[in-house]
Each structure stands twice: as C-alpha cells, then as structure tokens.
Write a protein that holds these residues in place. Structure first.
Motif, mmCIF file in Angstrom:
data_model
loop_
_atom_site.group_PDB
_atom_site.id
_atom_site.type_symbol
_atom_site.label_atom_id
_atom_site.label_comp_id
_atom_site.label_asym_id
_atom_site.label_seq_id
_atom_site.Cartn_x
_atom_site.Cartn_y
_atom_site.Cartn_z
ATOM 1 N N VAL A 58 -6.963 -24.675 -37.871
ATOM 2 C CA VAL A 58 -6.122 -23.981 -36.899
ATOM 3 C C VAL A 58 -5.228 -22.957 -37.587
ATOM 4 C CG1 VAL A 58 -4.278 -24.270 -35.214
ATOM 5 C CG2 VAL A 58 -6.169 -25.905 -35.273
ATOM 6 N N GLY A 59 -4.686 -23.311 -38.739
ATOM 7 C CA GLY A 59 -3.782 -22.416 -39.442
ATOM 8 C C GLY A 59 -4.447 -21.164 -39.978
ATOM 9 N N LEU A 60 -5.781 -21.170 -40.050
ATOM 10 C CA LEU A 60 -6.522 -20.013 -40.539
ATOM 11 C C LEU A 60 -7.155 -19.213 -39.410
ATOM 12 C CD1 LEU A 60 -8.393 -21.711 -43.529
ATOM 13 C CD2 LEU A 60 -6.362 -20.265 -43.652
ATOM 14 N N ASN A 61 -6.908 -19.626 -38.164
ATOM 15 C CA ASN A 61 -7.569 -18.993 -37.032
ATOM 16 C C ASN A 61 -6.771 -17.784 -36.564
ATOM 17 O OD1 ASN A 61 -9.244 -18.435 -34.909
ATOM 18 N ND2 ASN A 61 -8.500 -20.077 -33.605
ATOM 19 N N LEU A 62 -7.165 -16.606 -37.000
ATOM 20 C CA LEU A 62 -6.452 -15.375 -36.673
ATOM 21 C C LEU A 62 -6.980 -14.803 -35.374
ATOM 22 C CD1 LEU A 62 -6.462 -13.744 -40.225
ATOM 23 C CD2 LEU A 62 -4.731 -15.248 -39.234
ATOM 24 N N SER A 63 -6.226 -15.001 -34.283
ATOM 25 C CA SER A 63 -6.586 -14.458 -32.961
ATOM 26 C C SER A 63 -8.004 -14.837 -32.546
ATOM 27 C CB SER A 63 -6.432 -12.927 -32.945
ATOM 28 O OG SER A 63 -5.098 -12.565 -33.192
ATOM 29 N N ASN A 64 -8.416 -16.063 -32.839
ATOM 30 C CA ASN A 64 -9.761 -16.533 -32.487
ATOM 31 C C ASN A 64 -10.867 -15.703 -33.125
ATOM 32 O OD1 ASN A 64 -9.179 -18.808 -30.954
ATOM 33 N ND2 ASN A 64 -8.947 -17.636 -29.069
ATOM 34 N N LEU A 65 -10.586 -15.115 -34.272
ATOM 35 C CA LEU A 65 -11.580 -14.273 -34.937
ATOM 36 C C LEU A 65 -12.172 -14.935 -36.174
ATOM 37 C CD1 LEU A 65 -9.766 -10.831 -34.614
ATOM 38 C CD2 LEU A 65 -11.709 -11.658 -33.283
ATOM 39 N N THR A 66 -11.553 -16.007 -36.640
ATOM 40 C CA THR A 66 -12.101 -16.740 -37.779
ATOM 41 C C THR A 66 -12.586 -18.123 -37.376
ATOM 42 O OG1 THR A 66 -9.884 -17.518 -38.378
ATOM 43 C CG2 THR A 66 -10.662 -15.509 -39.436
ATOM 44 N N ASN A 67 -12.416 -18.463 -36.121
ATOM 45 C CA ASN A 67 -12.901 -19.742 -35.590
ATOM 46 C C ASN A 67 -13.624 -19.442 -34.281
ATOM 47 O OD1 ASN A 67 -12.841 -22.749 -35.949
ATOM 48 N ND2 ASN A 67 -11.889 -22.664 -33.938
ATOM 49 N N CYS A 68 -14.748 -18.739 -34.411
ATOM 50 C CA CYS A 68 -15.460 -18.263 -33.230
ATOM 51 C C CYS A 68 -16.938 -18.080 -33.563
ATOM 52 C CB CYS A 68 -14.864 -16.951 -32.716
ATOM 53 S SG CYS A 68 -15.175 -15.538 -33.808
ATOM 54 N N VAL A 69 -17.705 -17.716 -32.556
ATOM 55 C CA VAL A 69 -19.138 -17.491 -32.720
ATOM 56 C C VAL A 69 -19.429 -15.999 -32.573
ATOM 57 C CG1 VAL A 69 -21.452 -18.015 -31.865
ATOM 58 C CG2 VAL A 69 -19.650 -19.768 -31.745
ATOM 59 N N THR A 70 -20.123 -15.437 -33.534
ATOM 60 C CA THR A 70 -20.639 -14.082 -33.409
ATOM 61 C C THR A 70 -22.099 -14.185 -32.991
ATOM 62 O OG1 THR A 70 -19.157 -13.271 -35.131
ATOM 63 C CG2 THR A 70 -21.034 -11.889 -34.570
ATOM 64 N N ALA A 71 -22.449 -13.586 -31.859
ATOM 65 C CA ALA A 71 -23.791 -13.721 -31.289
ATOM 66 C C ALA A 71 -24.462 -12.364 -31.198
ATOM 67 C CB ALA A 71 -23.720 -14.372 -29.912
ATOM 68 N N PHE A 72 -25.659 -12.268 -31.744
ATOM 69 C CA PHE A 72 -26.471 -11.056 -31.640
ATOM 70 C C PHE A 72 -27.646 -11.330 -30.712
ATOM 71 C CE2 PHE A 72 -24.293 -10.317 -35.595
ATOM 72 C CZ PHE A 72 -24.040 -8.954 -35.569
ATOM 73 N N VAL A 73 -27.756 -10.528 -29.674
ATOM 74 C CA VAL A 73 -28.921 -10.609 -28.778
ATOM 75 C C VAL A 73 -29.919 -9.571 -29.251
ATOM 76 C CG1 VAL A 73 -29.754 -10.474 -26.415
ATOM 77 C CG2 VAL A 73 -27.461 -11.387 -26.877
ATOM 78 N N LEU A 74 -31.027 -10.024 -29.795
ATOM 79 C CA LEU A 74 -32.014 -9.109 -30.358
ATOM 80 C C LEU A 74 -33.000 -8.601 -29.316
ATOM 81 C CD1 LEU A 74 -30.904 -10.813 -32.848
ATOM 82 C CD2 LEU A 74 -33.078 -10.271 -33.939
ATOM 83 N N ASP A 75 -33.126 -9.316 -28.210
ATOM 84 C CA ASP A 75 -34.062 -8.913 -27.150
ATOM 85 C C ASP A 75 -33.313 -8.902 -25.825
ATOM 86 O OD1 ASP A 75 -36.145 -8.419 -25.435
ATOM 87 O OD2 ASP A 75 -37.496 -9.913 -26.301
ATOM 88 N N CYS A 76 -32.598 -7.823 -25.579
ATOM 89 C CA CYS A 76 -31.751 -7.735 -24.388
ATOM 90 C C CYS A 76 -32.567 -7.692 -23.097
ATOM 91 C CB CYS A 76 -30.859 -6.497 -24.466
ATOM 92 S SG CYS A 76 -29.669 -6.516 -25.819
ATOM 93 N N ASP A 77 -33.769 -7.182 -23.158
ATOM 94 C CA ASP A 77 -34.568 -7.008 -21.948
ATOM 95 C C ASP A 77 -35.146 -8.312 -21.417
ATOM 96 O OD1 ASP A 77 -34.129 -4.265 -21.973
ATOM 97 O OD2 ASP A 77 -35.872 -3.882 -23.240
#
Length: 290
Positions: free
Chosen positions: A198-217
C-alpha cells in the motif's frame, strides 16, 4: 552509496509551506518511475525540483552498479505542468526510440462484480516467451516506443535480479505477473499485473493491471471483462485499476474509463537534451502548472 535506493522523494516549498512533491520509485530493475503532485501556481518550484532530480538521475546512472536505463512518468494529458515538461519534450524530440508517449484508459473494476465465465474456446494462462515476442511485435508496429523495453517485456530483457527480490531485501512487496488471453490458441490480450505494498501504491499506478488488447475487432468487451475479473483475483483489494491500451477499445466498447493516463518514457543514456530542456524552462519560467 553502493547501490541505488528504491525510492526518493523531492519536496518543494513556498514561504516555508509544502506546495507539492515529486517521488521516484524503482519500478523495475533498470527502470525508475516519477510521480508528480503539485499545488496550483507553483510550477517554478516544481521545475527547480526537476532540476534536482536530474542531478540525482545523473549520479545514479553513472554508478557502475545502478543499471538505470529508463525513467517513466504517468500524467493526465489535461494537466498542464506535466504535459509541458514531459509531453512537450517528447513532441519536440519526435524520436520514440529515445523518448515515447503511450495513452491508457483508466478503468476501475470491482473484483467481485458479476460477469459471465469465459467460454471454453478461451484460455487465460501465464504468458510464454512466444507471447512476449508477439506483444513486442504488436507494440513496435502500433507505437514504436520504449514501453516494452522499460517494462522488461522484450524476450531476454530482464536482468538476473528480479524486482521482487530487490524489494524483498528491503522488507517490501513489489512483484509482476504476466497473463495471456487466447482464443483457440491465438493471443487476444496481454495482462501485466503489478502488485505493490500500500505504501508504494502511487495513485493506483504501481498496484494495477496494464492490459493490451491485441485484437480489438474480435475480442468482445464481455470476454475481455471476464478475463479482467479472473486476473483481479491476484489482488486482495476489492477495486482494481486497469490501464487499457488502446484507449479506443475502451471508448468503442463502453468500458466507462474515468480518465486517460499518458505514459512518458525516456532512455537515460540520451537524456542530456531533456535536462537541458528543463533547465531552459527554469531559466525562462515559461510553464503553467496544473
């Protein structure tokens, strides 16, 4: 010091009162993350602190043991101070191999929200080396920036000491887990699960999921959200932040993102021009805060 620290905070003041801060956090083994927060009307003080950070970065980069190569910063495009000191430089340089910008839709999802399970044609499994290659090819063709290198997602890019081990030695938690969503063996989405104390969680940017959608269609929002729900089980929190790329996928499919974050990345080996750019802004005082 024998090795670089894992965190550093730069506080700036006006007439003795704290006006804001800029924090630096070691995000991956060779990558540090800026986090900026400033009061309105205190842009010049922020620029002075950025100058101090430049000195710190230069000192750490020149240490044989540091291995610092990349610096990142997330900011909101409508926030004028970071858009000027980070965004303007990237646009001025116009070389995404030295300094790049990528946009992400910020989507908040409750872990226990009702969703349909994934159909049998889908699998959500730990990512493979082949998935990393495919993500890198996708990112290179759509962005051409530094993110996959800075996030140590390119095959063979990670060094021998993981970020998890670095933080564990300091008694803290910092980890990353990779998941791939496939349909009949074809990669549809890629999830980077960052887990921090929790102490390292900067605005929910270090304790979050980054998701890439490779096939948007072909990836429906229902199937994407089902995968998100499964990925969210990694966390103990009830509400999880997802940074979704491309932002158009979120917009077209009604994922109700509350804001957009812009990821700025720079290769420190070529950063002299950037810190000269910041020094020029400081001398001229030509910048407006958020």
């Amino acid at each position: 010091m024998e090795s670089p620290e894992i965190a550093r905070h730069f506080i700036y003041q006006d007439n003795g009162s704290i006006q804001g801060y800029i924090s630096m956090l070691r995000f991956f083994e060779k990558t540090w993350l800026f986090h900026h927060h400033a009061s309105v009307g205190n842009a010049r003080a922020g620029l002075v602190v950025l100058d101090q950070i430049g000195s710190f970065v230069n000192d750490v980069f020149n240490m044989d043991s540091s291995r610092m190569q990349y610096v990142l910063c997330y900011f909101r495009p409508e926030n004028r101070f970071p858009n000027r000191v980070f965004g303007d430089y990237a646009r001025h340089l116009s070389n995404s191999r030295l300094c790049s910008i990528d946009d992400f839709a910020h989507v908040l999802l409750r872990k226990n929200r009702p969703v349909s399970p994934l159909p049998s044609s889908f699998t959500l499994e730990p990512s493979t080396m082949s998935d990393l290659c495919e993500l890198d090819d996708y990112y290179s063709s759509t962005s051409g920036g530094l993110m996959t290198e800075a996030f140590e997602l390119r095959p063979g890019s990670a060094l021998e000491t993981s970020i998890k081990e670095i933080y564990a030695k300091k008694g803290m938690k910092r980890d990353r887990i990779l998941f791939s969503l496939r349909k009949k063996g074809e990669l549809k989405a890629f999830f980077i699960v960052n887990v921090s104390d929790v102490g390292l969680n900067l605005s929910n940017l270090t304790n979050c999921v980054t998701a890439f959608v490779l096939d948007c269609d072909s990836l429906s929002p229902d199937h994407f959200l089902s995968a998100c729900s499964d990925v969210a089980r990694t966390y103990t929190e009830d509400e999880i932040a997802f940074l979704v790329s491309p932002t158009t996928y979120s917009e077209k499919n009604g994922l109700h993102h509350d804001k957009v974050y812009r990821l700025w990345a720079i290769d420190i080996r070529y950063s002299d021009q950037y810190f000269e750019f910041i020094s020029g802004l400081t001398r001229r005082g030509k910048v407006t805060d958020d």
